[in-house]
Design a protein around this motif. Structure first.
Motif, PDB file in Angstrom:
ATOM      1  N   SER A  92       0.753  -1.165   0.056  1.00  0.00           N
ATOM      2  CA  SER A  92      -0.104  -0.050  -0.050  1.00  0.00           C
ATOM      3  C   SER A  92       0.850   1.247   0.096  1.00  0.00           C
ATOM      4  N   CYS A  93       1.800   1.350   0.803  1.00  0.00           N
ATOM      5  CA  CYS A  93       2.860   2.476   1.039  1.00  0.00           C
ATOM      6  C   CYS A  93       4.218   1.982   1.217  1.00  0.00           C
ATOM      7  N   ASN A  94       5.143   2.630   0.558  1.00  0.00           N
ATOM      8  CA  ASN A  94       6.525   2.593   0.980  1.00  0.00           C
ATOM      9  C   ASN A  94       7.308   3.760   1.490  1.00  0.00           C
ATOM     10  N   CYS A  95       7.058   4.019   2.600  1.00  0.00           N
ATOM     11  CA  CYS A  95       7.390   5.507   3.333  1.00  0.00           C
ATOM     12  C   CYS A  95       8.971   5.214   3.875  1.00  0.00           C
ATOM     13  N   TYR A  96       9.530   6.346   3.672  1.00  0.00           N
ATOM     14  CA  TYR A  96      11.146   6.146   4.185  1.00  0.00           C
ATOM     15  C   TYR A  96      11.670   7.657   4.532  1.00  0.00           C
ATOM     16  N   ALA A  97      12.799   7.526   5.230  1.00  0.00           N
ATOM     17  CA  ALA A  97      13.414   8.860   5.199  1.00  0.00           C
ATOM     18  C   ALA A  97      15.223   8.630   5.302  1.00  0.00           C
ATOM     19  N   GLU A 127      23.843  16.947   5.904  1.00  0.00           N
ATOM     20  CA  GLU A 127      23.510  18.049   4.870  1.00  0.00           C
ATOM     21  C   GLU A 127      22.470  17.535   3.817  1.00  0.00           C
ATOM     22  N   ASN A 128      22.237  16.044   4.034  1.00  0.00           N
ATOM     23  CA  ASN A 128      21.257  15.649   2.788  1.00  0.00           C
ATOM     24  C   ASN A 128      20.328  14.811   3.795  1.00  0.00           C
ATOM     25  N   ILE A 129      19.124  15.348   3.762  1.00  0.00           N
ATOM     26  CA  ILE A 129      17.968  14.949   4.594  1.00  0.00           C
ATOM     27  C   ILE A 129      16.668  14.805   3.705  1.00  0.00           C
ATOM     28  N   TYR A 130      15.939  13.680   3.614  1.00  0.00           N
ATOM     29  CA  TYR A 130      14.920  13.627   2.850  1.00  0.00           C
ATOM     30  C   TYR A 130      13.650  12.641   3.578  1.00  0.00           C
ATOM     31  N   LYS A 131      12.622  13.048   3.314  1.00  0.00           N
ATOM     32  CA  LYS A 131      11.472  11.991   3.807  1.00  0.00           C
ATOM     33  C   LYS A 131      10.495  12.014   2.948  1.00  0.00           C
ATOM     34  N   THR A 132       9.580  10.938   2.708  1.00  0.00           N
ATOM     35  CA  THR A 132       8.327  10.740   2.019  1.00  0.00           C
ATOM     36  C   THR A 132       7.228   9.914   2.852  1.00  0.00           C
ATOM     37  N   ASP A 133       6.097  10.492   2.532  1.00  0.00           N
ATOM     38  CA  ASP A 133       4.784   9.760   2.964  1.00  0.00           C
ATOM     39  C   ASP A 133       4.213   8.828   2.079  1.00  0.00           C
ATOM     40  N   ASN A 134       4.709   8.954   0.782  1.00  0.00           N
ATOM     41  CA  ASN A 134       4.325   7.707  -0.267  1.00  0.00           C
ATOM     42  C   ASN A 134       2.824   7.377  -0.032  1.00  0.00           C
ATOM     43  N   GLY A 135       1.826   8.308  -0.109  1.00  0.00           N
ATOM     44  CA  GLY A 135       0.406   7.950  -0.038  1.00  0.00           C
ATOM     45  C   GLY A 135      -0.207   8.074   1.315  1.00  0.00           C
ATOM     46  N   GLU A 136       0.533   7.951   2.309  1.00  0.00           N
ATOM     47  CA  GLU A 136      -0.140   8.201   3.662  1.00  0.00           C
ATOM     48  C   GLU A 136      -0.650   9.517   3.930  1.00  0.00           C
ATOM     49  N   ILE A 137      -1.383   9.853   4.630  1.00  0.00           N
ATOM     50  CA  ILE A 137      -1.594  11.233   5.259  1.00  0.00           C
ATOM     51  C   ILE A 137      -0.426  12.095   5.375  1.00  0.00           C
ATOM     52  N   ARG A 138      -0.718  13.360   4.840  1.00  0.00           N
ATOM     53  CA  ARG A 138       0.832  14.262   4.929  1.00  0.00           C
ATOM     54  C   ARG A 138       1.467  14.332   6.164  1.00  0.00           C
ATOM     55  N   ASN A 139       2.627  14.063   6.456  1.00  0.00           N
ATOM     56  CA  ASN A 139       3.332  14.216   7.534  1.00  0.00           C
ATOM     57  C   ASN A 139       2.991  13.226   8.712  1.00  0.00           C
ATOM     58  N   GLY A 174       6.304   9.794   6.958  1.00  0.00           N
ATOM     59  CA  GLY A 174       7.827  10.380   6.738  1.00  0.00           C
ATOM     60  C   GLY A 174       8.501  11.449   7.927  1.00  0.00           C
ATOM     61  N   ARG A 175       7.733  11.984   8.414  1.00  0.00           N
ATOM     62  CA  ARG A 175       8.076  12.968   9.672  1.00  0.00           C
ATOM     63  C   ARG A 175       8.395  11.896  10.867  1.00  0.00           C
ATOM     64  N   ALA A 176       7.578  10.951  10.887  1.00  0.00           N
ATOM     65  CA  ALA A 176       7.755  10.213  12.260  1.00  0.00           C
ATOM     66  C   ALA A 176       8.957   9.662  12.180  1.00  0.00           C
ATOM     67  N   ILE A 177       9.338   8.986  11.015  1.00  0.00           N
ATOM     68  CA  ILE A 177      10.456   8.167  10.575  1.00  0.00           C
ATOM     69  C   ILE A 177      11.817   9.012  10.875  1.00  0.00           C
ATOM     70  N   LEU A 178      11.708  10.285  10.369  1.00  0.00           N
ATOM     71  CA  LEU A 178      12.857  11.067  10.253  1.00  0.00           C
ATOM     72  C   LEU A 178      12.899  11.431  11.588  1.00  0.00           C
ATOM     73  N   ASN A 179      12.043  12.053  12.220  1.00  0.00           N
ATOM     74  CA  ASN A 179      12.209  12.668  13.769  1.00  0.00           C
ATOM     75  C   ASN A 179      12.867  11.703  14.684  1.00  0.00           C
ATOM     76  N   ASN A 180      12.684  10.340  14.401  1.00  0.00           N
ATOM     77  CA  ASN A 180      13.275   9.299  15.333  1.00  0.00           C
ATOM     78  C   ASN A 180      14.794   9.045  14.810  1.00  0.00           C
ATOM     79  N   ILE A 181      14.980   9.277  13.579  1.00  0.00           N
ATOM     80  CA  ILE A 181      16.579   9.294  13.047  1.00  0.00           C
ATOM     81  C   ILE A 181      17.100  10.645  13.822  1.00  0.00           C
TER      82      ILE A 181
END
Length: 199
Positions: free
Chosen positions: A47-52, A60-72, A75-82
């Motif tokens: 259904s979704c492949n979300c990553y960060a 200096e290189n940071i990225y996140k994606t929700d890939n179809g999930e509700i915005r933020n 991706g934000r939850a994954i990135l915040n933990n990183i």
């Protein structure tokens, strides 16, 4: 900052209201590493492949994606933990196989955060040295004193320039080293004019 073990894939699973979440985490250094990792572990049937990911000595290189999930929600939850664990050179991918129950924003944010923490807790961490660029400005006749100080701490001069008849040394040093108190003392003595962290 910290890194996880190289050449090792960490993974975990979680089921919530008949939706299945599978998380993969890996060490990465380059965009090509990310492409290779995603090509191997993303599932186009999911259904979704979300990553960060976070890459670089200064993150200096940071990225996140929700890939179809509700915005933020993902991706934000994954990135915040990183970021909270002060990681660099890492990618976390969470694959979702949706069940019949539609999950809301809060549930999704909690699930993506939980599974990310779960997989992060599996990995041994290695602390890495962080380096900063520093400029030191002083009169040329005091060059010998500055060189002696840098030599004492095995700090190499990466650049030597003149600035308005004064010397400007550029050096790269460990952010956590405690040698700057000696630079402060040289300012008090008048041996150097100033020093500052450069970009």
């Amino acid at each position: 900052m910290y890194i996880i073990n190289k050449n090792e894939i960490f993974n975990s699973e979680l089921v919530f209201q008949n939706s299945k979440f599978i998380c993969f985490m890996s060490y990465v250094e380059t965009q090509q590493d990310i492409i290779n990792f995603l090509a191997k572990y993303k599932d186009k049937t999911a259904s979704c492949n979300c990553y960060a990911y976070v890459i670089g000595k200064r993150r200096e290189n940071i990225y996140k994606t929700d890939n179809g999930e509700i915005r933020n929600s993902a991706g934000r939850a994954i990135l915040n933990n990183i970021l909270n664990k002060e990681f660099t050179n890492i990618i976390v991918l969470v694959i979702k196989y949706a069940g019949p129950v539609l999950l809301g924003f809060d549930s999704l944010q909690t699930i993506y955060g939980t599974i990310t923490r779960k997989v992060i807790d599996l990995a041994p961490l290695t602390k890495i040295n962080e380096y900063i660029k520093v400029g030191i400005l002083f009169r040329p006749l005091n060059e010998i004193f500055v060189k002696e100080l840098l030599s004492k701490y095995n700090i190499k001069i990466t650049r030597r320039d003149f600035y308005r008849k004064n010397l400007l040394y550029t050096i790269i040093v460990n952010k956590n080293s405690n040698w700057t108190h000696e630079l402060d003392a040289l300012i008090v003595k008048g041996t150097i004019y100033s020093y500052k962290i450069l970009r």
